[in-house]
Design an enzyme around this catalytic site. Sequence first.
Site, PDB file in Angstrom:
ATOM      1  N   HIS A   1      -2.323  -3.396  -6.741  1.00 12.82           N
ATOM      2  CA  HIS A   1      -2.653  -3.057  -5.606  1.00 12.82           C
ATOM      3  C   HIS A   1      -4.215  -3.283  -5.602  1.00 12.82           C
ATOM      4  CE1 HIS A   1      -3.738   0.293  -2.387  1.00 12.82           C
ATOM      5  NE2 HIS A   1      -3.073  -0.675  -1.894  1.00 12.82           N
TER       6      HIS A   1
ATOM      7  N   GLU B   1      -5.215  -1.257  -8.561  1.00 11.35           N
ATOM      8  CA  GLU B   1      -4.204  -0.378  -9.352  1.00 11.35           C
ATOM      9  C   GLU B   1      -3.009  -0.923  -9.590  1.00 11.35           C
ATOM     10  OE1 GLU B   1      -5.123   3.701  -6.795  1.00 11.35           O
ATOM     11  OE2 GLU B   1      -3.758   2.168  -5.641  1.00 11.35           O
TER      12      GLU B   1
ATOM     13  N   SER C   1       0.674  -1.126   0.131  1.00 16.14           N
ATOM     14  CA  SER C   1       0.114  -0.051  -0.214  1.00 16.14           C
ATOM     15  C   SER C   1       0.685   1.361   0.068  1.00 16.14           C
ATOM     16  CB  SER C   1      -0.951   0.271   1.107  1.00 16.14           C
ATOM     17  OG  SER C   1      -1.866  -0.980   1.154  1.00 16.14           O
TER      18      SER C   1
ATOM     19  N   ASN D   1      -4.919   6.036  -2.423  1.00 22.65           N
ATOM     20  CA  ASN D   1      -4.344   6.274  -0.936  1.00 22.65           C
ATOM     21  C   ASN D   1      -3.829   7.781  -1.271  1.00 22.65           C
ATOM     22  OD1 ASN D   1      -5.365   4.367   0.231  1.00 22.65           O
ATOM     23  ND2 ASN D   1      -3.332   3.149   0.042  1.00 22.65           N
TER      24      ASN D   1
HETATM   25  N1  LIG Z   1      -5.441  -4.692   4.517  1.00 23.79           N
HETATM   26  C1  LIG Z   1      -5.583  -3.552   3.687  1.00 23.79           C
HETATM   27  O1  LIG Z   1      -6.746  -3.007   3.506  1.00 23.79           O
HETATM   28  C2  LIG Z   1      -4.450  -3.666   2.490  1.00 23.79           C
HETATM   29  C3  LIG Z   1      -5.129  -3.118   1.228  1.00 23.79           C
HETATM   30  C4  LIG Z   1      -4.355  -3.229   0.105  1.00 23.79           C
HETATM   31  C5  LIG Z   1      -3.000  -3.632   0.337  1.00 23.79           C
HETATM   32  N2  LIG Z   1      -2.461  -4.015   1.514  1.00 23.79           N
HETATM   33  C6  LIG Z   1      -1.069  -4.532   1.601  1.00 23.79           C
HETATM   34  O2  LIG Z   1      -1.196  -5.967   1.444  1.00 23.79           O
HETATM   35  C7  LIG Z   1      -0.078  -6.602   2.249  1.00 23.79           C
HETATM   36  C8  LIG Z   1      -0.718  -7.601   3.272  1.00 23.79           C
HETATM   37  O3  LIG Z   1      -1.661  -6.921   3.871  1.00 23.79           O
HETATM   38  P1  LIG Z   1      -2.885  -7.810   4.800  1.00 23.79           P
HETATM   39  O4  LIG Z   1      -3.842  -6.714   5.563  1.00 23.79           O
HETATM   40  O5  LIG Z   1      -3.150  -8.929   4.132  1.00 23.79           O
HETATM   41  O6  LIG Z   1      -1.832  -8.340   5.919  1.00 23.79           O
HETATM   42  P2  LIG Z   1      -2.086  -9.613   7.026  1.00 23.79           P
HETATM   43  O7  LIG Z   1      -1.143  -9.356   8.388  1.00 23.79           O
HETATM   44  O8  LIG Z   1      -3.404 -10.155   7.168  1.00 23.79           O
HETATM   45  O9  LIG Z   1      -1.351 -10.824   6.184  1.00 23.79           O
HETATM   46  C9  LIG Z   1      -0.012 -11.022   5.916  1.00 23.79           C
HETATM   47  C10 LIG Z   1       0.473 -12.319   5.924  1.00 23.79           C
HETATM   48  O10 LIG Z   1       1.712 -12.570   5.426  1.00 23.79           O
HETATM   49  C11 LIG Z   1       2.470 -13.588   6.175  1.00 23.79           C
HETATM   50  N3  LIG Z   1       3.703 -13.297   6.145  1.00 23.79           N
HETATM   51  C12 LIG Z   1       4.483 -12.625   6.663  1.00 23.79           C
HETATM   52  N4  LIG Z   1       5.830 -12.655   6.012  1.00 23.79           N
HETATM   53  C13 LIG Z   1       5.935 -13.520   5.573  1.00 23.79           C
HETATM   54  C14 LIG Z   1       6.855 -14.388   4.608  1.00 23.79           C
HETATM   55  N5  LIG Z   1       8.112 -13.881   4.708  1.00 23.79           N
HETATM   56  N6  LIG Z   1       6.505 -15.479   4.026  1.00 23.79           N
HETATM   57  C15 LIG Z   1       5.226 -15.912   3.679  1.00 23.79           C
HETATM   58  N7  LIG Z   1       4.247 -15.109   4.208  1.00 23.79           N
HETATM   59  C16 LIG Z   1       4.462 -14.157   5.411  1.00 23.79           C
HETATM   60  C17 LIG Z   1       1.686 -13.380   7.571  1.00 23.79           C
HETATM   61  O11 LIG Z   1       1.828 -14.540   8.312  1.00 23.79           O
HETATM   62  C18 LIG Z   1       0.340 -13.063   7.455  1.00 23.79           C
HETATM   63  O12 LIG Z   1      -0.449 -14.144   7.218  1.00 23.79           O
HETATM   64  C19 LIG Z   1       0.667  -5.424   2.955  1.00 23.79           C
HETATM   65  O13 LIG Z   1       1.794  -5.092   1.934  1.00 23.79           O
HETATM   66  C20 LIG Z   1      -0.328  -4.329   2.874  1.00 23.79           C
HETATM   67  O14 LIG Z   1       0.144  -2.990   2.859  1.00 23.79           O
HETATM   68  C21 LIG Z   1      -3.444  -4.149   2.772  1.00 23.79           C
END
Ligand SMILES: NC(=O)c1ccc[n+]([C@@H]2O[C@H](COP(=O)([O-])OP(=O)(O)OC[C@H]3O[C@@H](n4cnc5c(N)ncnc54)[C@H](O)[C@@H]3O)[C@@H](O)[C@H]2O)c1
Length: 337
Positions: free
Chosen positions: A193, A205, A172, A243
Amino acid sequence: MVSLSVSLTTFSHSQLLHSGAVLSGLQTMAFFTHQVIRGLSSSAVRNAAIKHVTIIGGGQMGAGIAQVAATTGHSVVLVDTNEEILKKSAKGIEGSLKRVVKKKFADKPDAGAEFIAKVMANVSISTDAASVVGSTDLVLEAIVENLKIKQGLFGALDKVAPAHTIFASNTSSLPITDIASSTSRLDRFGGLHFFNPVPMMKLVEVIGTSATSQETFDSLLAFSKALGKTPVSCKDTPGFIVNRLLVPYMMEAIRLHERGHGSKEDIDIAMKLGAGYPMGPFELLDYVGLDTAKFIMDGWVEKDPDNPLMQPSEMLNKLVAEGKFGKKTGEGFYKYK
Ligand SMILES: NC(=O)c1ccc[n+]([C@@H]2O[C@H](COP(=O)([O-])OP(=O)(O)OC[C@H]3O[C@@H](n4cnc5c(N)ncnc54)[C@H](O)[C@@H]3O)[C@@H](O)[C@H]2O)c1
Protein backbone atom coordinates in the site's frame (compact mmCIF):
# COMPACT_ATOMS: atom_id res chain seq x y z
CA MET A 1 11.93 5.76 -25.00
CA VAL A 2 8.61 4.15 -24.33
CA SER A 3 7.62 1.30 -26.58
CA LEU A 4 4.16 -0.19 -26.87
CA SER A 5 5.44 -3.71 -26.44
CA VAL A 6 7.75 -5.27 -23.92
CA SER A 7 11.24 -3.95 -24.42
CA LEU A 8 13.16 -7.20 -24.74
CA THR A 9 16.49 -5.38 -24.95
CA THR A 10 16.28 -4.60 -21.26
CA PHE A 11 15.78 -8.24 -20.23
CA SER A 12 18.49 -10.31 -18.64
CA HIS A 13 19.48 -13.66 -20.12
CA SER A 14 17.40 -15.63 -17.62
CA GLN A 15 14.42 -13.37 -18.21
CA LEU A 16 14.75 -13.99 -21.94
CA LEU A 17 14.73 -17.70 -21.30
CA HIS A 18 11.54 -17.29 -19.33
CA SER A 19 10.02 -14.82 -21.79
CA GLY A 20 10.26 -17.28 -24.61
CA ALA A 21 10.76 -14.44 -27.06
CA VAL A 22 12.60 -16.93 -29.29
CA LEU A 23 9.54 -19.18 -29.36
CA SER A 24 6.15 -17.93 -30.33
CA GLY A 25 5.60 -14.96 -28.10
CA LEU A 26 5.35 -14.13 -24.46
CA GLN A 27 1.88 -15.49 -23.87
CA THR A 28 2.74 -18.92 -25.19
CA MET A 29 5.88 -19.13 -23.12
CA ALA A 30 4.16 -17.82 -20.02
CA PHE A 31 1.73 -20.70 -20.35
CA PHE A 32 4.62 -23.11 -20.99
CA THR A 33 6.54 -21.83 -17.97
CA HIS A 34 3.45 -22.18 -15.85
CA GLN A 35 2.92 -25.75 -16.99
CA VAL A 36 6.54 -26.67 -16.21
CA ILE A 37 6.56 -25.14 -12.76
CA ARG A 38 3.03 -25.94 -11.64
CA GLY A 39 4.13 -29.43 -10.61
CA LEU A 40 6.43 -27.98 -7.99
CA SER A 41 5.00 -27.33 -4.58
CA SER A 42 4.86 -23.60 -3.83
CA SER A 43 7.42 -23.93 -1.05
CA ALA A 44 9.88 -25.29 -3.60
CA VAL A 45 9.65 -22.05 -5.57
CA ARG A 46 12.14 -19.57 -4.20
CA ASN A 47 11.48 -15.85 -4.49
CA ALA A 48 14.67 -14.18 -5.72
CA ALA A 49 15.04 -10.38 -5.55
CA ILE A 50 12.30 -8.56 -7.43
CA LYS A 51 13.80 -7.01 -10.56
CA HIS A 52 11.02 -7.11 -13.14
CA VAL A 53 7.70 -5.58 -12.17
CA THR A 54 4.37 -5.54 -13.98
CA ILE A 55 2.17 -2.73 -12.73
CA ILE A 56 -1.50 -2.99 -13.66
CA GLY A 57 -3.29 0.37 -13.72
CA GLY A 58 -1.59 3.47 -15.06
CA GLY A 59 -3.58 5.99 -13.01
CA GLN A 60 -2.39 8.22 -10.18
CA MET A 61 -0.92 5.39 -8.12
CA GLY A 62 0.25 2.99 -10.83
CA ALA A 63 2.12 5.69 -12.74
CA GLY A 64 3.73 6.94 -9.52
CA ILE A 65 4.85 3.45 -8.53
CA ALA A 66 6.15 2.83 -12.08
CA GLN A 67 8.20 6.04 -11.90
CA VAL A 68 9.79 5.10 -8.58
CA ALA A 69 10.47 1.50 -9.65
CA ALA A 70 12.05 2.61 -12.95
CA THR A 71 14.13 5.27 -11.21
CA THR A 72 15.53 2.66 -8.84
CA GLY A 73 16.63 0.43 -11.74
CA HIS A 74 13.72 -2.01 -11.98
CA SER A 75 12.41 -3.15 -15.32
CA VAL A 76 8.78 -2.03 -15.42
CA VAL A 77 5.84 -2.87 -17.66
CA LEU A 78 2.87 -0.57 -17.09
CA VAL A 79 -0.50 -2.00 -18.13
CA ASP A 80 -3.84 -0.26 -18.60
CA THR A 81 -6.99 -0.76 -20.62
CA ASN A 82 -6.04 1.43 -23.60
CA GLU A 83 -3.04 3.05 -25.20
CA GLU A 84 -4.34 6.57 -24.78
CA ILE A 85 -4.32 6.22 -21.00
CA LEU A 86 -0.86 4.65 -21.11
CA LYS A 87 0.56 7.42 -23.25
CA LYS A 88 -0.84 9.89 -20.73
CA SER A 89 0.73 7.89 -17.88
CA ALA A 90 4.12 7.85 -19.66
CA LYS A 91 3.85 11.58 -20.32
CA GLY A 92 2.99 12.13 -16.65
CA ILE A 93 6.02 10.14 -15.54
CA GLU A 94 8.27 12.10 -17.88
CA GLY A 95 6.82 15.39 -16.64
CA SER A 96 7.39 14.37 -13.05
CA LEU A 97 10.99 13.34 -13.84
CA LYS A 98 11.56 16.72 -15.49
CA ARG A 99 10.60 18.40 -12.24
CA VAL A 100 13.07 16.16 -10.37
CA VAL A 101 15.80 16.98 -12.91
CA LYS A 102 15.17 20.72 -12.60
CA LYS A 103 16.21 20.51 -8.96
CA LYS A 104 18.76 17.70 -9.08
CA PHE A 105 20.59 18.67 -12.26
CA ALA A 106 19.98 22.43 -12.26
CA ASP A 107 23.41 23.23 -13.75
CA LYS A 108 23.82 20.06 -15.84
CA PRO A 109 21.03 19.86 -18.45
CA ASP A 110 22.78 17.08 -20.42
CA ALA A 111 23.11 14.88 -17.33
CA GLY A 112 19.46 15.61 -16.57
CA ALA A 113 18.33 14.56 -20.05
CA GLU A 114 20.47 11.41 -19.77
CA PHE A 115 18.88 10.61 -16.40
CA ILE A 116 15.35 10.91 -17.83
CA ALA A 117 16.24 8.79 -20.89
CA LYS A 118 17.75 6.11 -18.66
CA VAL A 119 14.71 5.95 -16.39
CA MET A 120 12.22 5.96 -19.28
CA ALA A 121 14.17 3.13 -20.97
CA ASN A 122 13.21 0.99 -17.97
CA VAL A 123 9.49 1.50 -18.68
CA SER A 124 7.42 -0.32 -21.28
CA ILE A 125 3.67 -0.12 -21.73
CA SER A 126 1.10 -2.73 -22.69
CA THR A 127 -2.67 -3.17 -22.92
CA ASP A 128 -2.46 -6.94 -22.50
CA ALA A 129 -1.43 -8.02 -19.02
CA ALA A 130 -1.56 -11.75 -19.78
CA SER A 131 0.99 -11.37 -22.55
CA VAL A 132 3.59 -9.55 -20.45
CA VAL A 133 3.65 -11.38 -17.12
CA GLY A 134 5.64 -14.33 -18.44
CA SER A 135 8.95 -13.02 -17.10
CA THR A 136 7.84 -10.87 -14.22
CA ASP A 137 8.82 -11.23 -10.57
CA LEU A 138 5.97 -9.12 -9.22
CA VAL A 139 2.51 -8.22 -10.47
CA LEU A 140 1.42 -5.12 -8.61
CA GLU A 141 -2.18 -4.08 -9.13
CA ALA A 142 -3.38 -0.46 -8.84
CA ILE A 143 -6.66 -0.55 -10.75
CA VAL A 144 -10.16 0.56 -9.81
CA GLU A 145 -11.16 -0.14 -6.17
CA ASN A 146 -13.63 -2.93 -6.97
CA LEU A 147 -13.30 -6.41 -5.47
CA LYS A 148 -14.87 -8.34 -8.36
CA ILE A 149 -12.71 -6.58 -10.99
CA LYS A 150 -9.53 -7.10 -8.96
CA GLN A 151 -10.40 -10.78 -8.40
CA GLY A 152 -11.10 -11.24 -12.12
CA LEU A 153 -7.75 -9.72 -13.04
CA PHE A 154 -5.69 -11.77 -10.60
CA GLY A 155 -7.64 -14.95 -11.34
CA ALA A 156 -6.80 -14.63 -15.03
CA LEU A 157 -3.13 -13.74 -14.45
CA ASP A 158 -2.70 -16.62 -11.99
CA LYS A 159 -3.15 -19.00 -14.91
CA VAL A 160 -0.35 -17.47 -17.01
CA ALA A 161 2.20 -15.98 -14.58
CA PRO A 162 5.21 -18.11 -13.58
CA ALA A 163 5.00 -19.89 -10.24
CA HIS A 164 7.67 -17.67 -8.65
CA THR A 165 5.77 -14.46 -9.45
CA ILE A 166 4.44 -12.64 -6.42
CA PHE A 167 1.06 -10.90 -6.69
CA ALA A 168 0.34 -7.76 -4.68
CA SER A 169 -2.50 -5.27 -4.49
CA ASN A 170 -2.30 -1.56 -3.70
CA THR A 171 -5.90 -1.53 -2.43
CA SER A 172 -6.73 1.04 0.23
CA SER A 173 -9.78 -0.63 1.68
CA LEU A 174 -10.43 -4.14 0.38
CA PRO A 175 -9.21 -7.21 2.30
CA ILE A 176 -6.12 -8.68 0.61
CA THR A 177 -7.41 -12.13 1.60
CA ASP A 178 -10.58 -11.60 -0.45
CA ILE A 179 -8.65 -10.40 -3.51
CA ALA A 180 -6.17 -13.30 -3.24
CA SER A 181 -8.99 -15.86 -3.02
CA SER A 182 -9.37 -15.79 -6.82
CA THR A 183 -5.88 -17.29 -7.22
CA SER A 184 -4.06 -20.49 -6.37
CA ARG A 185 -0.99 -18.66 -5.00
CA LEU A 186 -2.20 -17.61 -1.56
CA ASP A 187 1.34 -17.95 -0.15
CA ARG A 188 2.70 -15.62 -2.83
CA PHE A 189 0.08 -12.90 -2.42
CA GLY A 190 0.32 -9.77 -0.27
CA GLY A 191 -0.44 -6.10 -0.13
CA LEU A 192 1.80 -3.16 -0.99
CA HIS A 193 0.00 0.00 0.00
CA PHE A 194 1.67 3.14 -1.34
CA PHE A 195 0.73 6.72 -0.57
CA ASN A 196 -0.11 9.58 -2.88
CA PRO A 197 1.93 11.17 -4.45
CA VAL A 198 4.10 8.05 -4.63
CA PRO A 199 7.41 9.72 -5.60
CA MET A 200 7.15 12.02 -2.56
CA MET A 201 5.68 9.77 0.13
CA LYS A 202 8.22 7.59 1.93
CA LEU A 203 5.88 5.01 3.47
CA VAL A 204 4.81 1.64 2.13
CA GLU A 205 2.51 -0.58 4.18
CA VAL A 206 3.43 -4.21 3.51
CA ILE A 207 0.47 -6.46 4.22
CA GLY A 208 0.63 -10.16 4.90
CA THR A 209 -2.46 -12.34 5.07
CA SER A 210 -2.61 -15.47 7.23
CA ALA A 211 -1.53 -17.42 4.11
CA THR A 212 1.31 -15.15 2.91
CA SER A 213 4.61 -16.99 3.28
CA GLN A 214 7.45 -15.41 5.23
CA GLU A 215 9.56 -15.57 2.10
CA THR A 216 7.00 -13.60 0.09
CA PHE A 217 6.61 -11.07 2.88
CA ASP A 218 10.39 -10.62 3.10
CA SER A 219 10.59 -10.14 -0.69
CA LEU A 220 7.93 -7.41 -0.50
CA LEU A 221 9.77 -5.71 2.36
CA ALA A 222 13.05 -5.89 0.43
CA PHE A 223 11.37 -4.56 -2.73
CA SER A 224 9.92 -1.59 -0.80
CA LYS A 225 13.38 -0.80 0.54
CA ALA A 226 14.89 -1.15 -2.95
CA LEU A 227 12.44 1.55 -4.04
CA GLY A 228 13.94 3.84 -1.40
CA LYS A 229 10.80 3.64 0.75
CA THR A 230 10.33 2.85 4.42
CA PRO A 231 8.12 -0.22 4.81
CA VAL A 232 6.02 -1.08 7.85
CA SER A 233 4.54 -4.54 8.47
CA CYS A 234 0.76 -4.75 8.61
CA LYS A 235 -1.88 -7.40 9.16
CA ASP A 236 -4.76 -7.73 6.72
CA THR A 237 -7.15 -5.66 8.84
CA PRO A 238 -9.44 -2.83 7.65
CA GLY A 239 -7.38 0.26 6.77
CA PHE A 240 -4.10 -1.44 7.75
CA ILE A 241 -2.33 1.14 9.97
CA VAL A 242 -2.59 4.60 8.42
CA ASN A 243 -6.20 4.59 7.20
CA ARG A 244 -7.38 2.68 10.28
CA LEU A 245 -6.31 5.67 12.36
CA LEU A 246 -6.85 8.45 9.83
CA VAL A 247 -10.36 7.64 8.54
CA PRO A 248 -12.05 7.37 11.98
CA TYR A 249 -10.27 10.62 12.95
CA MET A 250 -11.62 12.42 9.87
CA MET A 251 -15.10 10.94 10.41
CA GLU A 252 -15.13 12.10 14.03
CA ALA A 253 -14.17 15.59 12.84
CA ILE A 254 -17.27 15.58 10.60
CA ARG A 255 -19.45 14.32 13.47
CA LEU A 256 -18.02 16.97 15.80
CA HIS A 257 -19.02 19.59 13.22
CA GLU A 258 -22.43 17.91 12.69
CA ARG A 259 -23.09 18.14 16.45
CA GLY A 260 -22.45 21.87 16.20
CA HIS A 261 -19.35 21.68 18.40
CA GLY A 262 -17.03 23.51 16.02
CA SER A 263 -16.91 25.11 12.58
CA LYS A 264 -14.90 23.24 9.96
CA GLU A 265 -12.52 26.20 9.73
CA ASP A 266 -11.89 26.16 13.50
CA ILE A 267 -11.47 22.38 13.58
CA ASP A 268 -8.89 22.60 10.76
CA ILE A 269 -7.01 25.42 12.49
CA ALA A 270 -7.13 23.56 15.82
CA MET A 271 -5.60 20.37 14.41
CA LYS A 272 -2.92 22.25 12.46
CA LEU A 273 -1.82 24.53 15.28
CA GLY A 274 -2.67 22.31 18.25
CA ALA A 275 -1.64 18.91 16.95
CA GLY A 276 0.97 19.99 14.40
CA TYR A 277 -0.83 18.29 11.49
CA PRO A 278 0.07 19.77 8.09
CA MET A 279 -3.61 19.81 7.02
CA GLY A 280 -6.84 19.96 9.00
CA PRO A 281 -9.28 17.02 8.70
CA PHE A 282 -11.67 18.86 6.32
CA GLU A 283 -8.81 19.99 4.09
CA LEU A 284 -7.51 16.44 4.07
CA LEU A 285 -10.94 14.98 3.29
CA ASP A 286 -11.27 17.34 0.31
CA TYR A 287 -7.78 16.31 -0.86
CA VAL A 288 -8.40 12.56 -0.49
CA GLY A 289 -11.86 12.81 -2.09
CA LEU A 290 -15.15 12.60 -0.20
CA ASP A 291 -16.32 9.79 -2.50
CA THR A 292 -13.25 7.77 -1.53
CA ALA A 293 -13.77 8.46 2.18
CA LYS A 294 -17.44 7.41 1.91
CA PHE A 295 -16.53 4.29 -0.07
CA ILE A 296 -14.04 3.21 2.60
CA MET A 297 -16.43 3.97 5.48
CA ASP A 298 -19.39 2.19 3.81
CA GLY A 299 -17.27 -0.95 3.35
CA TRP A 300 -16.23 -0.92 7.00
CA VAL A 301 -19.77 -0.26 8.28
CA GLU A 302 -20.98 -3.26 6.31
CA LYS A 303 -18.35 -5.50 7.88
CA ASP A 304 -18.48 -4.10 11.42
CA PRO A 305 -21.85 -2.30 11.89
CA ASP A 306 -21.65 -2.09 15.70
CA ASN A 307 -18.22 -0.42 15.85
CA PRO A 308 -18.80 3.21 16.99
CA LEU A 309 -15.66 4.32 15.12
CA MET A 310 -17.13 3.07 11.88
CA GLN A 311 -20.42 4.91 11.44
CA PRO A 312 -21.72 6.77 8.39
CA SER A 313 -22.22 10.53 8.36
CA GLU A 314 -25.29 12.25 6.89
CA MET A 315 -23.27 15.32 5.98
CA LEU A 316 -20.69 13.29 4.08
CA ASN A 317 -23.38 11.24 2.31
CA LYS A 318 -25.21 14.42 1.25
CA LEU A 319 -22.08 16.06 -0.20
CA VAL A 320 -21.23 12.91 -2.15
CA ALA A 321 -24.83 12.62 -3.45
CA GLU A 322 -24.51 16.20 -4.71
CA GLY A 323 -21.31 15.31 -6.57
CA LYS A 324 -19.18 17.42 -4.23
CA PHE A 325 -16.18 15.14 -3.93
CA GLY A 326 -13.61 17.74 -2.83
CA LYS A 327 -10.74 19.32 -4.74
CA LYS A 328 -11.17 17.14 -7.82
CA THR A 329 -14.73 18.40 -8.46
CA GLY A 330 -14.08 21.98 -7.35
CA GLU A 331 -16.16 21.66 -4.19
CA GLY A 332 -16.31 19.49 -1.08
CA PHE A 333 -16.31 20.90 2.42
CA TYR A 334 -14.64 23.93 0.85
CA LYS A 335 -14.96 25.56 -2.58
CA TYR A 336 -12.00 25.57 -4.99
CA LYS A 337 -11.57 27.74 -8.06
N1 LIG B 1 -5.45 7.64 -4.93
C1 LIG B 1 -4.92 7.37 -3.74
O1 LIG B 1 -4.65 8.28 -2.94
C2 LIG B 1 -4.61 5.95 -3.36
C3 LIG B 1 -3.68 5.71 -2.34
C4 LIG B 1 -3.35 4.38 -2.02
C5 LIG B 1 -3.97 3.35 -2.70
N2 LIG B 1 -4.88 3.60 -3.67
C6 LIG B 1 -5.48 2.46 -4.39
O2 LIG B 1 -4.80 2.31 -5.62
C7 LIG B 1 -5.70 1.81 -6.61
C8 LIG B 1 -5.72 2.75 -7.81
O3 LIG B 1 -6.07 4.03 -7.38
P1 LIG B 1 -5.78 5.33 -8.29
O4 LIG B 1 -6.07 6.50 -7.44
O5 LIG B 1 -4.46 5.21 -8.98
O6 LIG B 1 -6.95 5.17 -9.38
P2 LIG B 1 -7.02 5.83 -10.84
O7 LIG B 1 -8.47 5.89 -11.16
O8 LIG B 1 -6.20 7.06 -10.93
O9 LIG B 1 -6.31 4.72 -11.76
C9 LIG B 1 -6.83 3.44 -11.97
C10 LIG B 1 -6.37 2.98 -13.36
O10 LIG B 1 -6.67 1.60 -13.50
C11 LIG B 1 -7.11 1.38 -14.84
N3 LIG B 1 -7.87 0.15 -14.86
C12 LIG B 1 -9.10 -0.10 -14.39
N4 LIG B 1 -9.43 -1.38 -14.57
C13 LIG B 1 -8.36 -1.97 -15.20
C14 LIG B 1 -8.07 -3.29 -15.63
N5 LIG B 1 -8.96 -4.28 -15.49
N6 LIG B 1 -6.86 -3.53 -16.20
C15 LIG B 1 -5.95 -2.55 -16.34
N7 LIG B 1 -6.18 -1.27 -15.92
C16 LIG B 1 -7.36 -1.00 -15.36
C17 LIG B 1 -7.93 2.63 -15.17
O11 LIG B 1 -8.03 2.80 -16.58
C18 LIG B 1 -7.09 3.72 -14.50
O12 LIG B 1 -6.12 4.26 -15.38
C19 LIG B 1 -7.05 1.64 -5.89
O13 LIG B 1 -7.15 0.32 -5.44
C20 LIG B 1 -6.94 2.59 -4.71
O14 LIG B 1 -7.73 2.18 -3.62
C21 LIG B 1 -5.20 4.88 -4.03
